[in-house]
Structures are given as C-alpha cells and as structure tokens.
Design a protein around this motif. Structure first.
Motif, mmCIF file in Angstrom:
data_model
loop_
_atom_site.group_PDB
_atom_site.id
_atom_site.type_symbol
_atom_site.label_atom_id
_atom_site.label_comp_id
_atom_site.label_asym_id
_atom_site.label_seq_id
_atom_site.Cartn_x
_atom_site.Cartn_y
_atom_site.Cartn_z
ATOM 1 N N LEU A 260 11.037 121.337 79.141
ATOM 2 C CA LEU A 260 11.762 121.104 80.387
ATOM 3 C C LEU A 260 11.119 119.975 81.185
ATOM 4 N N THR B 34 15.218 118.946 77.544
ATOM 5 C CA THR B 34 16.214 118.822 78.608
ATOM 6 C C THR B 34 15.621 118.167 79.853
ATOM 7 N N CYS C 211 24.531 111.600 79.828
ATOM 8 C CA CYS C 211 23.576 112.211 80.753
ATOM 9 C C CYS C 211 24.070 111.975 82.172
ATOM 10 N N ILE D 231 12.125 125.660 74.896
ATOM 11 C CA ILE D 231 12.614 124.646 75.830
ATOM 12 C C ILE D 231 11.466 123.759 76.280
ATOM 13 N N GLU E 41 21.319 114.073 78.007
ATOM 14 C CA GLU E 41 21.061 115.448 78.450
ATOM 15 C C GLU E 41 21.837 116.374 77.524
ATOM 16 N N ILE F 115 14.535 122.337 72.486
ATOM 17 C CA ILE F 115 15.524 121.707 73.359
ATOM 18 C C ILE F 115 14.770 120.826 74.339
ATOM 19 N N THR G 53 18.382 116.932 71.572
ATOM 20 C CA THR G 53 17.942 116.093 72.678
ATOM 21 C C THR G 53 19.102 115.204 73.129
ATOM 22 N N LEU H 17 22.221 119.546 77.282
ATOM 23 C CA LEU H 17 22.902 120.721 77.818
ATOM 24 C C LEU H 17 24.106 120.355 78.684
ATOM 25 N N THR I 129 19.221 126.325 82.270
ATOM 26 C CA THR I 129 18.875 126.724 80.897
ATOM 27 C C THR I 129 19.279 128.175 80.608
ATOM 28 N N ASN J 215 15.264 126.952 86.844
ATOM 29 C CA ASN J 215 14.833 126.842 85.439
ATOM 30 C C ASN J 215 13.358 127.211 85.279
#
Ligand code: SF4
Length: 214
Positions: free
Chosen positions: A114, A97, A30, A112, A72, A95, A69, A74, A103, A131
């Motif tokens: 977020l 994030t 992350c 998502i 991070e 997801i 998960t 992504l 995203t 995002n």
C-alpha cells in the motif's frame, strides 16, 4: 473485460519480495496524478482482455508469484475478480496499490503493498486512511516514496500515528527517482532507528528507468 497495459515476467523490483521471479499484470488507468509518477504510460491506451485471456498468459509464464499493478489496479472493478481467480489457482498474489481506492474488497489471500502518498507527490490529500486499519502484520507492506525532508517528516508522523511498525509486515522507504540524494535518505533512515526498510527500485538499476515490461 479488463483494460491491460502489459503482462510480463521479470524479477520483482520492490518490497521485501525484491529479486524474486514474478509475473506482472499491469492494468491501465489511474485516477491519481503523482508529480513523480513513473507509470504515466499506463494512464491511457491498453487492450481489453477477458479474465480467461489474462489467466492464460499468467499461467504460460509459470511463475508462483504474481503482482497485479498499474496504474491503479483497484480502479477497475473486475480487478477484484482477477485477484480472487489468481488466489483460487494458488498463485502467491501481490497487489501494488496507490492507496486511493479502498482495499476492503481485495481477496484476503492476496498481500497488499500500500502506497501512502507524501506531500511532494501532490496527492497526499487523497490517501484513503481506512486502508491502514485493514493492514495485516503477517503479509501487508506500506510504502512511502520520499522526495525531500518534508516527505520524510510526514512519513515519520504517519508511521507513529498509525503504529505502522507493528501493523505492517514491512514499512518501505523508497527514494523518489532522481529527486533525493540516496545517501541523504539512507542517513535519515539509519538515524531514525525505526523498524523501516529503505528500498531501491531494482529494475531501474538493472534495465534503466525508461524501460517498460522488464
Ligand atoms: S498512483 Fe501510481 S500510477 Fe497513479 S499517478 Fe501515482 S505513481 Fe502514478
């Protein structure tokens, strides 16, 4: 190849999906350093897995719901392909994030969750605000981890400024573990009258805050 900290089956501990059986794919690494992070063990280490190896493990758990998960998730480029592959196999994909990475390239079939980082996290400057413009009211959720009154005030301002009650399917208010009195936060949420939902991290109450992979 993706760097993976753990793949396990448990119940979902957060979001409107809390309580549901869920397979978790926890990716390593992350770029953020939230002051209250409970996943520091994901910052380093992990094992390299091919997409096929991850899919084999996910299939073996035989769970319709899968969360990608971290860390991070992504932050690793191949995560986007993993998400697509999971969607192609008709898994219901969540997801989780931290909100720092765009995203934009996430497969549109995935939902998502977020994070929007509040001031006490020390990372509020790194929220990737575009995002919020991509949120879909039928599936995406936003989460504020609140550690104090300043965080709550910040969350209320962001909710209003970005019309999150309309844009997201849920606005989650989560207490920073051990940093804010739960009744105090519940009172703030109740008095707000907002279309938000206070949530607790179910897994921490069941297995304790230090236990991983559950
Ligand atoms: S974004 Fe998540 S994993 Fe990264 S430091 Fe913050 S809480 Fe920890």
């Amino acid at each position: 190849m993706l760097r993976v900290t753990e793949i396990f089956r448990s119940i979902q501990g957060e979001s409107t999906h809390a309580g549901r059986p869920c397979t978790f794919v926890r990716l390593t690494g992350c770029p953020m350093r939230c002051t209250w992070c409970d996943s520091e063990y994901t910052f380093t280490g992990g094992d390299h897995f091919s997409l096929a190896q991850i899919m084999d493990q996910v299939r073996a758990f035989d769970c319709t719901l899968v969360e990608v998960t971290g860390g991070e998730p992504l932050a690793q480029r191949e995560a986007f392909q993993l998400i697509k592959t999971l969607c192609d196999e008709n898994f219901e994909v969540l997801i989780e994030t931290g909100g720092f990475v765009s995203t934009e390239e996430v497969d549109e079939r995935a939902a998502i969750i977020l994070d929007i980082k509040c001031p006490a996290s020390g990372e509020a400057e790194r929220n990737h605000w575009p995002n919020l413009d991509r949120l879909r009211a039928d599936r995406d959720e936003v989460k504020f981890v609140v550690a104090n009154q300043e965080d709550w005030d910040f969350a209320c301002r962001v909710i209003a400024a970005h019309q999150l009650e309309q844009k997201a399917s849920a606005v989650l208010i989560s207490p920073a573990w051990g940093l804010i009195d739960l009744k105090e936060l519940a009172d703030l949420v109740a008095a707000s009258g907002l279309r938000v939902r206070m949530q607790l991290q179910l897994h921490k109450y069941i297995w304790g805050p230090e236990v991983h992979g559950v």
